[in-house]
Design a protein around this motif. Structure first.
Motif, PDB file in Angstrom:
ATOM      1  N   SER A 210       0.778  -1.218   0.016  1.00  0.00           N
ATOM      2  CA  SER A 210       0.072  -0.132   0.101  1.00  0.00           C
ATOM      3  C   SER A 210       0.922   1.206   0.200  1.00  0.00           C
ATOM      4  O   SER A 210       2.119   1.318   0.192  1.00  0.00           O
ATOM      5  N   ARG A 211       0.317   2.405  -0.382  1.00  0.00           N
ATOM      6  CA  ARG A 211       1.119   3.619  -0.339  1.00  0.00           C
ATOM      7  C   ARG A 211       1.610   4.096   0.989  1.00  0.00           C
ATOM      8  O   ARG A 211       2.569   4.358   1.175  1.00  0.00           O
ATOM      9  N   ALA A 212       0.507   3.579   2.093  1.00  0.00           N
ATOM     10  CA  ALA A 212       1.200   4.002   3.364  1.00  0.00           C
ATOM     11  C   ALA A 212       2.563   3.006   3.823  1.00  0.00           C
ATOM     12  O   ALA A 212       3.333   3.652   4.419  1.00  0.00           O
ATOM     13  N   ARG A 213       2.134   1.887   3.419  1.00  0.00           N
ATOM     14  CA  ARG A 213       3.440   1.062   3.687  1.00  0.00           C
ATOM     15  C   ARG A 213       4.629   1.414   2.962  1.00  0.00           C
ATOM     16  O   ARG A 213       5.736   1.367   3.438  1.00  0.00           O
ATOM     17  N   ARG A 214       4.522   1.573   1.776  1.00  0.00           N
ATOM     18  CA  ARG A 214       5.599   2.286   1.097  1.00  0.00           C
ATOM     19  C   ARG A 214       6.486   3.554   1.864  1.00  0.00           C
ATOM     20  O   ARG A 214       7.591   3.788   1.657  1.00  0.00           O
ATOM     21  N   ALA A 215       5.332   4.461   2.155  1.00  0.00           N
ATOM     22  CA  ALA A 215       5.887   5.680   2.752  1.00  0.00           C
ATOM     23  C   ALA A 215       6.523   5.449   3.944  1.00  0.00           C
ATOM     24  O   ALA A 215       7.668   5.906   4.373  1.00  0.00           O
ATOM     25  N   TYR A 216       5.924   4.654   4.876  1.00  0.00           N
ATOM     26  CA  TYR A 216       6.608   3.943   6.239  1.00  0.00           C
ATOM     27  C   TYR A 216       7.937   3.464   5.915  1.00  0.00           C
ATOM     28  O   TYR A 216       8.840   3.680   6.624  1.00  0.00           O
TER      29      TYR A 216
END
Length: 94
Positions: A57-63
């Motif tokens: 997910s985008r959030a996981r990639r950002a994290y």
């Protein structure tokens, strides 16, 4: 020769025998561990490939992106805080 005389060892001989046993048991344990690693390696590689291909997910990639910088960022923030504190102390001394 009596049976009790057959197994009578000096301290040096006993130490040599014990070292031999330790070496033999260590070799057996190493062989077992090596075989277990060789058995598990293909599955671990398959899992790693599957994880690398999975869409995140985008959030996981950002994290993940931010997690790469937390260590250096923490060091920078501590150094900056100390620097600011020393600078403020020097200004207040004037």
């Amino acid at each position: 020769m009596r049976p009790e005389e057959v197994f009578r060892f000096t301290a040096e001989e006993r130490a040599e025998l014990e070292a031999g046993w330790v070496d033999m048991l260590a070799d057996q344990e190493a062989a077992v561990v090596s075989a277990a690693i060789q058995d598990a390696a293909p599955e671990l590689v398959r899992r790693a490939v599957r994880e690398s291909r999975r869409r995140r997910s985008r959030a996981r990639r950002a994290y993940d992106f931010a997690a790469r910088f937390t260590g250096p960022l923490t060091v920078f923030m501590v150094a900056a805080s100390v620097g600011l504190f020393l600078g403020a102390t020097a200004v207040m001394q004037r």
